[in-house]
Design a protein around this motif. Structure first.
Motif, PDB file in Angstrom:
ATOM      1  N   THR A  61     -10.915  -4.151  17.785  1.00 44.97           N
ATOM      2  CA  THR A  61     -10.601  -3.557  16.487  1.00 44.97           C
ATOM      3  C   THR A  61      -9.200  -3.951  16.026  1.00 44.97           C
ATOM      4  N   GLU A  62      -8.273  -4.029  16.983  1.00 39.66           N
ATOM      5  CA  GLU A  62      -6.915  -4.457  16.643  1.00 39.66           C
ATOM      6  C   GLU A  62      -6.910  -5.904  16.126  1.00 39.66           C
ATOM      7  N   ALA A  63      -7.716  -6.758  16.759  1.00 36.04           N
ATOM      8  CA  ALA A  63      -7.804  -8.148  16.305  1.00 36.04           C
ATOM      9  C   ALA A  63      -8.339  -8.224  14.879  1.00 36.04           C
ATOM     10  N   LEU A  64      -9.335  -7.379  14.571  1.00 35.35           N
ATOM     11  CA  LEU A  64      -9.943  -7.407  13.244  1.00 35.35           C
ATOM     12  C   LEU A  64      -9.036  -6.792  12.182  1.00 35.35           C
ATOM     13  N   HIS A  65      -8.420  -5.655  12.528  1.00 29.16           N
ATOM     14  CA  HIS A  65      -7.620  -4.945  11.523  1.00 29.16           C
ATOM     15  C   HIS A  65      -6.197  -5.492  11.431  1.00 29.16           C
ATOM     16  N   GLN A  66      -5.470  -5.439  12.544  1.00 30.21           N
ATOM     17  CA  GLN A  66      -4.076  -5.885  12.517  1.00 30.21           C
ATOM     18  C   GLN A  66      -3.971  -7.411  12.387  1.00 30.21           C
ATOM     19  N   GLY A  67      -4.857  -8.116  13.108  1.00 30.61           N
ATOM     20  CA  GLY A  67      -4.763  -9.574  13.102  1.00 30.61           C
ATOM     21  C   GLY A  67      -5.319 -10.218  11.845  1.00 30.61           C
ATOM     22  N   LEU A  68      -6.568  -9.861  11.501  1.00 30.67           N
ATOM     23  CA  LEU A  68      -7.224 -10.503  10.363  1.00 30.67           C
ATOM     24  C   LEU A  68      -7.078  -9.713   9.067  1.00 30.67           C
ATOM     25  N   GLY A  69      -6.490  -8.520   9.164  1.00 35.86           N
ATOM     26  CA  GLY A  69      -6.252  -7.748   7.949  1.00 35.86           C
ATOM     27  C   GLY A  69      -7.504  -7.238   7.279  1.00 35.86           C
ATOM     28  N   LEU A  70      -8.580  -7.025   8.064  1.00 30.13           N
ATOM     29  CA  LEU A  70      -9.824  -6.509   7.497  1.00 30.13           C
ATOM     30  C   LEU A  70      -9.721  -4.988   7.369  1.00 30.13           C
ATOM     31  N   PRO A  71      -9.818  -4.449   6.177  1.00 32.65           N
ATOM     32  CA  PRO A  71      -9.565  -3.014   5.982  1.00 32.65           C
ATOM     33  C   PRO A  71     -10.637  -2.088   6.556  1.00 32.65           C
ATOM     34  N   ALA A  72     -11.900  -2.577   6.648  1.00 34.53           N
ATOM     35  CA  ALA A  72     -12.982  -1.711   7.128  1.00 34.53           C
ATOM     36  C   ALA A  72     -13.985  -2.534   7.917  1.00 34.53           C
ATOM     37  N   HIS A  73     -14.349  -2.022   9.086  1.00 33.50           N
ATOM     38  CA  HIS A  73     -15.325  -2.708   9.926  1.00 33.50           C
ATOM     39  C   HIS A  73     -15.833  -1.742  10.985  1.00 33.50           C
ATOM     40  N   TRP A  74     -16.927  -2.090  11.638  1.00 34.85           N
ATOM     41  CA  TRP A  74     -17.426  -1.307  12.756  1.00 34.85           C
ATOM     42  C   TRP A  74     -18.110  -2.217  13.765  1.00 34.85           C
ATOM     43  N   ILE A  75     -18.199  -1.717  14.996  1.00 34.58           N
ATOM     44  CA  ILE A  75     -18.810  -2.463  16.100  1.00 34.58           C
ATOM     45  C   ILE A  75     -19.944  -1.622  16.669  1.00 34.58           C
ATOM     46  N   ALA A  76     -21.108  -2.247  16.847  1.00 34.98           N
ATOM     47  CA  ALA A  76     -22.263  -1.564  17.429  1.00 34.98           C
ATOM     48  C   ALA A  76     -22.678  -2.286  18.709  1.00 34.98           C
ATOM     49  N   LEU A  77     -23.181  -1.539  19.680  1.00 30.41           N
ATOM     50  CA  LEU A  77     -23.695  -2.100  20.922  1.00 30.41           C
ATOM     51  C   LEU A  77     -25.190  -1.838  21.019  1.00 30.41           C
ATOM     52  N   TYR A  78     -25.883  -2.743  21.707  1.00 31.98           N
ATOM     53  CA  TYR A  78     -27.340  -2.674  21.779  1.00 31.98           C
ATOM     54  C   TYR A  78     -27.796  -1.846  22.972  1.00 31.98           C
ATOM     55  N   ASN A  79     -28.739  -0.957  22.717  1.00 27.28           N
ATOM     56  CA  ASN A  79     -29.351  -0.141  23.756  1.00 27.28           C
ATOM     57  C   ASN A  79     -30.749  -0.694  23.995  1.00 27.28           C
ATOM     58  N   ALA A  80     -30.899  -1.424  25.112  1.00 22.86           N
ATOM     59  CA  ALA A  80     -32.180  -2.072  25.386  1.00 22.86           C
ATOM     60  C   ALA A  80     -33.289  -1.065  25.620  1.00 22.86           C
ATOM     61  N   GLY A  81     -32.960   0.067  26.251  1.00 24.84           N
ATOM     62  CA  GLY A  81     -33.979   1.071  26.542  1.00 24.84           C
ATOM     63  C   GLY A  81     -34.577   1.665  25.285  1.00 24.84           C
ATOM     64  N   LYS A  82     -33.751   1.892  24.270  1.00 21.08           N
ATOM     65  CA  LYS A  82     -34.233   2.492  23.015  1.00 21.08           C
ATOM     66  C   LYS A  82     -34.445   1.461  21.922  1.00 21.08           C
ATOM     67  N   GLU A  83     -34.067   0.205  22.208  1.00 26.15           N
ATOM     68  CA  GLU A  83     -34.190  -0.878  21.237  1.00 26.15           C
ATOM     69  C   GLU A  83     -33.543  -0.510  19.909  1.00 26.15           C
ATOM     70  N   GLN A  84     -32.255  -0.186  20.008  1.00 28.06           N
ATOM     71  CA  GLN A  84     -31.512   0.177  18.818  1.00 28.06           C
ATOM     72  C   GLN A  84     -30.045  -0.206  18.990  1.00 28.06           C
ATOM     73  N   LEU A  85     -29.380  -0.366  17.872  1.00 28.91           N
ATOM     74  CA  LEU A  85     -27.938  -0.596  17.854  1.00 28.91           C
ATOM     75  C   LEU A  85     -27.246   0.725  17.557  1.00 28.91           C
ATOM     76  N   LEU A  86     -26.182   1.014  18.307  1.00 29.34           N
ATOM     77  CA  LEU A  86     -25.432   2.259  18.145  1.00 29.34           C
ATOM     78  C   LEU A  86     -23.984   1.932  17.827  1.00 29.34           C
ATOM     79  N   VAL A  87     -23.472   2.439  16.712  1.00 27.29           N
ATOM     80  CA  VAL A  87     -22.083   2.191  16.320  1.00 27.29           C
ATOM     81  C   VAL A  87     -21.152   2.967  17.254  1.00 27.29           C
ATOM     82  N   VAL A  88     -20.269   2.257  17.954  1.00 28.44           N
ATOM     83  CA  VAL A  88     -19.405   2.881  18.951  1.00 28.44           C
ATOM     84  C   VAL A  88     -17.921   2.767  18.619  1.00 28.44           C
ATOM     85  N   ALA A  89     -17.567   1.982  17.620  1.00 29.95           N
ATOM     86  CA  ALA A  89     -16.160   1.867  17.210  1.00 29.95           C
ATOM     87  C   ALA A  89     -16.138   1.522  15.724  1.00 29.95           C
TER      88      ALA A  89
END
Length: 532
Positions: A394-422
């Protein structure tokens, strides 16, 4: 929160505390018909002792509060304290316990305001946090600790039931006063503390509760001094030396009454985010209080949040915000995420639809971006936990690239879904972290991601992608221009980065495209190495 709700909240905060306390003192928190029937059945079971019955009362906060209030009337006349549920039951006796339970109004959970149910969940979470942190180390006083942890916020249960609008007000400002300086609580915090103390004293609740509330209102300087020492969690020897040099502070810190205060602080902080400054301060204070490593405290906090979720709210059964839903877990082990109905009114805009101009992009900080990416590549196993690793991305995206808004999701293979974690730069109250959406490997949406290492969601492409994108993802993206970067391992999806590009002009988007791809590659490699 709508303007009408905000007005209601402000009007409540101007009410006379004495008259409001009298009104709330006449209120009884209802229980469900099945819960009351179960309690009466246990009470009638001759094979179940009062000690065993009182232990199970922790499962029903409303009944626990009712019995403590009834026992408090007796204890006040004898000038003794009610420290445990077993003591409360012994003071009342079987007949008066039955009468107190039968006096509770019956209402199904769904009929209670969501704000009240969310408050009850916070208190149950605090009990679980207290159990994980203190039950073994303070076994001798655990019954006292358990009761104080569960009922610490009890005055707020009734207030949230009678005035649900005020919960949104608290939720947007944090329920407990800030503890990062010595300036004292603001008007709202002072009002709430005064009301809570008056009700706790009137109900003759455990003195551990009144001491904790008094600490927040009157002993903040001691807490701030302890927090300054706790902040240096990487140097335990220096911390111990500082405490040895301030014996008065040490004697205050190790009081058992501080334990339920800490547990409730962590539970309240987790309602907002596990990575916020307030949550981290409470965790550091817990580490100092117990003489433990901060990493161990954080791990225990996460485990207890999951334990609460598994025991109290099976998948699909709750419309409340569960702090465990915001935690990332290994494949097949993530917990269900539910929309936090108690903290979003119908007038609250969905993510991406705030109606406000997008935050302008900041300038590139190439050195900051390089340092963050280098850290992801060189020492992914050096992060204390997954959230620290995601924070670096997140620091690389916000402080480094100056992106004002973003989010990161990780994949849950058991539920076959992406979950936003940051997430960073999301609209206030949007609750982006914890949102999930289906991403099954046999869907056209999954195949489309595999064919697009950088997927651009623009106005021109939105109509043809409408049937492709999962519904929850559409809500997350709103009408803004987004760039999606899937993360892969052996042709299997492990996560995704989403960047809001609404505030970027064409030159800025082109300027950031290559380093954005590089950032995704670094995070992808870091996640793979971290999970080994």
């Amino acid at each position: 929160m709508s303007n009408h709700q905000a007005t209601d909240a402000r009007s409540i905060l101007t009410e006379d505390i004495g008259s409001l306390a009298k009104t709330l003192s006449r209120d009884l928190l209802p229980v469900s018909a099945s819960q009351r029937s179960q309690l009466l059945s246990m009470l009638a079971n001759e094979q179940l002792s009062l000690a065993e019955f009182s232990a199970r009362l922790h499962e029903s906060p409303a009944a626990a509060l009712q019995l403590c209030r009834a026992a408090g009337d007796i204890a006040r006349k004898r000038d003794i304290d009610v420290l445990t549920l077993e003591q409360a039951c012994n003071l009342l006796g079987t007949q008066r316990i039955r009468q107190a339970i039968e006096a509770l109004p019956v209402t199904e959970d769904a009929q209670l305001p969501a704000a009240c149910r969310q408050m009850l969940l916070i208190s149950q979470h605090a009990l679980f946090q207290s159990q994980g942190l203190f039950a073994q180390r303070m076994a001798r006083v655990w019954p006292e600790l358990a009761l104080a942890s569960l009922l610490f916020l009890a005055p707020c249960w009734l207030l949230a039931r009678r005035h649900p609008a005020i919960f949104d007000h608290w939720d947007s400002h944090n329920l407990l006063p800030r503890i990062d300086d010595g300036s004292g609580p603001g008007h709202d915090g002072q009002w709430l503390l005064q009301l809570s103390r008056q009700l706790a004293e009137e109900w003759w609740l455990s003195p551990w509760i009144t001491r904790g509330l008094k600490t927040l209102a009157e002993h903040r300087r001691q807490m701030v001094r302890a927090l300054r020492i706790a902040h240096d969690s990487a140097h335990p020897r220096q911390q111990q030396l500082a405490l040895d040099n301030d014996r008065q502070l040490y004697r205050w810190l190790v009081q058992p009454a501080n334990a339920p205060l800490i547990a409730n602080g962590i539970a309240l902080g987790a309602l907002h985010t596990w990575q916020g400054h307030q949550t981290l301060r409470w965790q550091k204070l817990a580490a100092l209080y117990l003489g433990s490593a901060l990493e161990d405290i954080c791990s225990l906090n996460h485990q207890q949040a999951v334990s609460l979720c598994q025991r109290r709210y099976p998948e699909g059964s709750s419309d409340l915000w569960l702090p465990a839903a915001a935690l990332p877990w290994p494949d097949g082990g993530r917990l269900p995420q539910q929309q936090p109905q108690a903290t979003r009114s119908p007038d609250t805009p969905a993510p991406g639809k705030t109606g406000k101009p997008a935050t302008p992009a900041a300038d590139l900080d190439v050195q900051c971006w390089r340092n963050a990416c280098q850290q992801l590549l060189n020492s992914p196993q050096g992060f204390h936990n997954l959230q620290a690793l995601l924070g670096c991305a997140t620091e690389a995206l916000h402080q480094g690239l100056g992106l004002p808004a973003h989010w990161i999701a990780l994949y849950n293979a058991g539920k076959e879904q992406l979950l936003v974690v940051a997430a960073h730069g999301q609209p206030a109250g949007s609750r982006v972290i914890g949102q999930s959406f289906a991403c099954s490997r046999n869907t056209q949406w999954y195949r489309w991601l595999s064919e697009n290492p950088v997927a651009l969601i623009e106005s021109a492409s939105r109509p043809e992608l409408g049937a492709l994108l999962p519904g929850p993802l559409k809500l997350l993206l709103g009408e803004h221009r987004h760039c999606l970067l899937p993360l892969w391992k052996d042709q299997q999806l492990i996560g995704m980065i989403a960047c809001d590009q609404q505030s970027l002009d064409p030159r800025q988007r082109q300027q950031r495209l290559t380093p954005l791809r590089k950032t995704a590659e670094c995070l992808q490699k870091a996640l793979i190495a971290f999970r080994r």
